[in-house]
Write a protein that holds these residues in place. Structure first.
Motif, PDB file in Angstrom:
ATOM      1  N   THR A 205       2.248  23.843  17.105  1.00  0.00           N
ATOM      2  CA  THR A 205       3.248  24.802  17.579  1.00  0.00           C
ATOM      3  C   THR A 205       4.176  24.150  18.595  1.00  0.00           C
ATOM      4  OG1 THR A 205       1.771  26.689  17.237  1.00  0.00           O
ATOM      5  CG2 THR A 205       3.582  27.000  18.778  1.00  0.00           C
ATOM      6  N   ALA A 206       3.601  23.468  19.578  1.00  0.00           N
ATOM      7  CA  ALA A 206       4.425  22.809  20.598  1.00  0.00           C
ATOM      8  C   ALA A 206       5.286  21.720  19.982  1.00  0.00           C
ATOM      9  CB  ALA A 206       3.528  22.223  21.685  1.00  0.00           C
ATOM     10  N   LEU A 207       4.738  20.972  19.019  1.00  0.00           N
ATOM     11  CA  LEU A 207       5.487  19.895  18.366  1.00  0.00           C
ATOM     12  C   LEU A 207       6.678  20.458  17.593  1.00  0.00           C
ATOM     13  CD1 LEU A 207       5.453  16.805  17.732  1.00  0.00           C
ATOM     14  CD2 LEU A 207       4.237  17.398  15.624  1.00  0.00           C
ATOM     15  N   HIS A 208       6.442  21.553  16.864  1.00  0.00           N
ATOM     16  CA  HIS A 208       7.489  22.121  16.015  1.00  0.00           C
ATOM     17  C   HIS A 208       8.470  23.014  16.784  1.00  0.00           C
ATOM     18  CE1 HIS A 208       4.729  21.523  12.274  1.00  0.00           C
ATOM     19  NE2 HIS A 208       5.324  20.409  12.661  1.00  0.00           N
ATOM     20  N   ARG A 209       8.181  23.280  18.065  1.00  0.00           N
ATOM     21  CA  ARG A 209       9.100  24.076  18.893  1.00  0.00           C
ATOM     22  C   ARG A 209       9.532  23.304  20.144  1.00  0.00           C
ATOM     23  NH1 ARG A 209       8.533  29.666  17.420  1.00  0.00           N
ATOM     24  NH2 ARG A 209       7.849  29.646  15.242  1.00  0.00           N
TER      25      ARG A 209
ATOM     26  N   GLU B 109      13.103  17.956  20.712  1.00  0.00           N
ATOM     27  CA  GLU B 109      13.185  17.496  19.324  1.00  0.00           C
ATOM     28  C   GLU B 109      14.098  18.359  18.455  1.00  0.00           C
ATOM     29  OE1 GLU B 109      11.845  14.829  18.001  1.00  0.00           O
ATOM     30  OE2 GLU B 109      10.718  14.171  19.755  1.00  0.00           O
ATOM     31  N   TRP B 110      14.218  19.658  18.806  1.00  0.00           N
ATOM     32  CA  TRP B 110      14.924  20.608  17.942  1.00  0.00           C
ATOM     33  C   TRP B 110      16.037  21.287  18.739  1.00  0.00           C
ATOM     34  CZ3 TRP B 110      12.882  19.712  13.265  1.00  0.00           C
ATOM     35  CH2 TRP B 110      11.579  19.233  13.202  1.00  0.00           C
ATOM     36  N   ALA B 111      17.231  21.314  18.165  1.00  0.00           N
ATOM     37  CA  ALA B 111      18.403  21.841  18.883  1.00  0.00           C
ATOM     38  C   ALA B 111      18.232  23.307  19.250  1.00  0.00           C
ATOM     39  CB  ALA B 111      19.660  21.642  18.020  1.00  0.00           C
TER      40      ALA B 111
ATOM     41  N   THR C 246      14.922  29.343  16.839  1.00  0.00           N
ATOM     42  CA  THR C 246      15.814  29.994  15.872  1.00  0.00           C
ATOM     43  C   THR C 246      15.702  29.321  14.509  1.00  0.00           C
ATOM     44  OG1 THR C 246      17.365  30.517  17.653  1.00  0.00           O
ATOM     45  CG2 THR C 246      18.217  30.635  15.406  1.00  0.00           C
ATOM     46  N   PHE C 247      15.731  30.142  13.455  1.00  0.00           N
ATOM     47  CA  PHE C 247      15.704  29.610  12.093  1.00  0.00           C
ATOM     48  C   PHE C 247      17.035  28.928  11.802  1.00  0.00           C
ATOM     49  CE2 PHE C 247      16.199  29.886   7.480  1.00  0.00           C
ATOM     50  CZ  PHE C 247      14.981  29.392   7.056  1.00  0.00           C
ATOM     51  N   ASN C 248      16.994  27.614  11.597  1.00  0.00           N
ATOM     52  CA  ASN C 248      18.219  26.835  11.501  1.00  0.00           C
ATOM     53  C   ASN C 248      18.002  25.601  10.614  1.00  0.00           C
ATOM     54  OD1 ASN C 248      20.604  25.439  11.883  1.00  0.00           O
ATOM     55  ND2 ASN C 248      20.259  24.998  14.056  1.00  0.00           N
ATOM     56  N   PRO C 249      18.361  25.680   9.329  1.00  0.00           N
ATOM     57  CA  PRO C 249      18.185  24.524   8.426  1.00  0.00           C
ATOM     58  C   PRO C 249      18.903  23.260   8.884  1.00  0.00           C
ATOM     59  CG  PRO C 249      18.634  26.520   7.163  1.00  0.00           C
ATOM     60  CD  PRO C 249      18.868  26.859   8.607  1.00  0.00           C
ATOM     61  N   GLU C 250      19.883  23.400   9.779  1.00  0.00           N
ATOM     62  CA  GLU C 250      20.615  22.222  10.265  1.00  0.00           C
ATOM     63  C   GLU C 250      19.690  21.245  10.993  1.00  0.00           C
ATOM     64  OE1 GLU C 250      23.762  21.503   9.651  1.00  0.00           O
ATOM     65  OE2 GLU C 250      24.215  23.394   8.624  1.00  0.00           O
ATOM     66  N   HIS C 251      18.516  21.704  11.407  1.00  0.00           N
ATOM     67  CA  HIS C 251      17.547  20.800  12.036  1.00  0.00           C
ATOM     68  C   HIS C 251      17.179  19.640  11.110  1.00  0.00           C
ATOM     69  CE1 HIS C 251      16.156  24.327  14.760  1.00  0.00           C
ATOM     70  NE2 HIS C 251      16.904  23.500  15.460  1.00  0.00           N
TER      71      HIS C 251
ATOM     72  N   SER D 151       8.758  14.447  13.957  1.00  0.00           N
ATOM     73  CA  SER D 151       8.035  15.498  14.667  1.00  0.00           C
ATOM     74  C   SER D 151       7.808  16.732  13.789  1.00  0.00           C
ATOM     75  CB  SER D 151       8.797  15.903  15.926  1.00  0.00           C
ATOM     76  OG  SER D 151       8.816  14.840  16.851  1.00  0.00           O
ATOM     77  N   PHE D 152       7.630  16.513  12.502  1.00  0.00           N
ATOM     78  CA  PHE D 152       7.397  17.594  11.542  1.00  0.00           C
ATOM     79  C   PHE D 152       6.134  17.247  10.763  1.00  0.00           C
ATOM     80  CE2 PHE D 152       8.202  19.338   7.211  1.00  0.00           C
ATOM     81  CZ  PHE D 152       8.222  20.683   7.540  1.00  0.00           C
ATOM     82  N   LEU D 153       5.033  17.937  11.075  1.00  0.00           N
ATOM     83  CA  LEU D 153       3.740  17.561  10.500  1.00  0.00           C
ATOM     84  C   LEU D 153       2.969  18.755   9.920  1.00  0.00           C
ATOM     85  CD1 LEU D 153       2.430  15.118  13.279  1.00  0.00           C
ATOM     86  CD2 LEU D 153       3.458  14.500  11.073  1.00  0.00           C
ATOM     87  N   PRO D 154       3.564  19.561   9.053  1.00  0.00           N
ATOM     88  CA  PRO D 154       2.832  20.716   8.519  1.00  0.00           C
ATOM     89  C   PRO D 154       1.645  20.324   7.646  1.00  0.00           C
ATOM     90  CG  PRO D 154       4.864  20.404   7.301  1.00  0.00           C
ATOM     91  CD  PRO D 154       4.917  19.463   8.467  1.00  0.00           C
ATOM     92  N   PHE D 155       1.666  19.093   7.105  1.00  0.00           N
ATOM     93  CA  PHE D 155       0.564  18.624   6.263  1.00  0.00           C
ATOM     94  C   PHE D 155      -0.354  17.660   7.006  1.00  0.00           C
ATOM     95  CE2 PHE D 155       4.076  19.613   3.316  1.00  0.00           C
ATOM     96  CZ  PHE D 155       3.444  20.572   2.533  1.00  0.00           C
ATOM     97  N   SER D 156      -0.167  17.533   8.317  1.00  0.00           N
ATOM     98  CA  SER D 156      -0.917  16.595   9.137  1.00  0.00           C
ATOM     99  C   SER D 156      -0.536  15.165   8.771  1.00  0.00           C
ATOM    100  CB  SER D 156      -2.429  16.826   9.014  1.00  0.00           C
ATOM    101  OG  SER D 156      -3.149  16.079   9.975  1.00  0.00           O
TER     102      SER D 156
END
Length: 502
Positions: free
Chosen positions: A405-409, A413-415, A419-424, A436-441
């Motif tokens: 959660t902390a990594l993905h928020r 790392e994220w502008a 907020t839901f923003n595909p521009e990331h 910094s995107f590890l949903p699959f570990s």
């Protein structure tokens, strides 16, 4: 005449009930372990103060643990521990520390913890809970077999595309009226792993299979109830008491019985020369001489259960988040549909080859995974032996949770982290991978089905938006409220899927 203390103790012991004696014994053992661990190592990671025996059990809000954990991480740093009975949990925050655990010290943190409730159900069999050589042998066989039956090949992509057509027809039957897409999506996603493991798919109106999916959904929520957490601390007591933990066990037994019946039918119909699915391939392996000790019919049941659960729950939950975000962000949905119309049109189905030419759609799928945050603390790991992390002593058996959660928020790392923003995931109009995107570990225990999940997410998501525009029902305010369980899922919602054929 009063009894002396010497005479009184044996008298009380004899009159005490079994449950009282078990509880007393458990308290003494846990207290002794707690005092011993506190005395032996002074260089533990920092920890919030806790109660004797129960530790930090009441620190955590089990309806929203992410919020608790983020506050504790800000207070105690990127590595801190909490306790519950004899269990020690270490929370790891920040990409450098995460990579240290999952990559640099992968052998130290390769094991899975043996939570009492899950061990009660799985007996440490299967792909998820097993450790050591048993895990290596079962994972190697599962990967090989899944590849043989199409993983990463055109054949499995064709199955996904075919199932997407069935899903579209099921949603078309709703005629644009408000409906809850939960079990249509569950069924569609589950049918892919079912076709690989069981050899066939299930119709959306199959009441028995829908009941099975309902049990699966119940399990994801029940496992995080405080009674189930208490079972992990006091299994000797809790297994005799009523509560949600007993329902959790019963629902798993129901799914286990279903798998056992499927395996029984496979044994009767088996043609060893031409295995049709995972179960056939495993039964063929069992007929060989000198196989590894971990191969058994019982392990086949639990490996199949693992594939069935993991292959259904995570991807279907992500797709439910995806439809919810599309209904809440119509301008983003419009951009995705514009890209779909330009690259694919309406005359053919999406394929994985299209993904390269659809950066915005690909970015939107990734953003759903980031914001959905369905596994906020990853799948737990456990220290296989004593080690150190960030200069702190980490004893063998410590349960390690990764703070995704902390990594993905992370605002660094994220502008727009909240907020839901595909521009990331875009740079100069092209798709951009993010470290910094590890949903699959990551590492040796990276998600077994990552490749399959990525294909399912892209094809199902693109197929649905090709044929429908997703909207909130009239006079309805959709929300991003979630339900905490084994995964983070949206609370039940209804949407309207308006056909958009041109």
């Amino acid at each position: 005449m009063q009894l002396s203390l010497r005479n009184m103790l044996p008298s009380l012991w004899e009159e005490a009930s079994l449950q009282t004696l078990l509880l007393l014994s458990a308290i003494i053992l846990i207290l002794a372990h707690y005092l011993k661990s506190r005395r032996r190592h002074l260089n533990y990671p920092p920890s919030p103060p806790g109660l004797p025996i129960l530790g930090n059990f009441f620190h955590i809000n089990y309806n929203d643990p992410q919020a608790n954990i983020q506050k504790l991480a800000k207070q105690y740093g990127n590595v801190f521990i909490t306790r519950a009975g004899t269990l020690i949990f270490m929370m790891v925050t920040g990409l450098p520390m995460i990579k240290e655990v999952l990559l640099n010290q992968d052998e130290a943190f390769i094991d899975r913890p043996q939570f009492a409730l899950l061990v009660h159900v799985f007996k440490s069999f299967g792909l998820t809970l097993s450790n050591g050589q048993a895990w290596k042998q079962q994972r190697r066989f599962a990967l090989m077999t899944l590849r043989n039956f199409g993983l990463g090949k055109k054949t499995l992509e064709d199955r996904i595309r075919e199932e997407a057509m069935f899903l579209i027809e099921a949603i078309r039957e709703e005629k644009g009226q408000p409906f809850d897409p939960h079990f249509q999506i569950n069924n569609a996603v589950s049918n892919i792993i079912c076709s690989v493991t069981f050899g066939h798919r299930f119709e959306y109106h199959d009441s028995q299979f829908r009941e099975l999916l309902k049990s699966l959904d119940d399990i994801t929520v029940l496992e995080t109830r405080w009674e189930c957490r208490l079972f992990n601390i006091f299994p000797w007591i809790m297994k005799f008491l009523p509560g949600p933990h007993q329902t959790f066990i019963k629902e798993w037994k129901k799914i286990e019985s279903f798998v056992e019946q499927v395996i029984k039918q496979h044994k009767e119909d088996l043609n060893p020369g031409e295995p049709q699915d995972f179960i056939d391939a495993y039964l063929k392996e069992l007929s060989k001489d000198n196989i590894h000790y971990s191969f058994s019919e019982k392990n086949l049941v639990f490996c199949t259960l693992d594939l069935f659960f993991a292959g259904t729950e995570t991807t279907s939950t992500t797709l439910r988040w995806a439809l919810l975000y599309m209904a809440l962000y119509p301008e983003i949905q419009g951009k995705i549909q514009e890209e779909i119309d330009r690259v694919i049109g309406q005359s053919r189905q999406p394929t994985m080859a299209d993904k390269e030419n659809m950066p915005y759609t690909n970015a939107a799928v990734h953003e759903v995974q980031r914001m959905g945050d369905i596994l906020p603390f990853n799948v737990p790991r456990m220290a296989a032996f004593d080690t150190t992390l960030a200069g702190y002593h980490v004893p063998k058996g410590t349960i390690v949770l990764i703070n995704l959660t902390a990594l993905h928020r992370d605002p660094k790392e994220w502008a727009t982290p909240e907020t839901f923003n595909p521009e990331h995931f875009l740079e100069n109009g092209q798709f951009k991978k993010r470290e910094s995107f590890l949903p699959f570990s990551m590492g040796k225990r990276v998600c077994l089905g990552e490749q399959l999940a990525r294909a399912e997410l892209f094809i199902f998501f693109t197929s649905l938006l090709q044929k429908f525009t997703v909207q909130p029902p009239p006079n309805t305010q959709l929300s991003l409220d979630f339900r905490f369980g084994l995964t983070i899922s949206p609370v039940p919602y209804k949407i309207c899927a308006i056909p958009r054929e041109m």
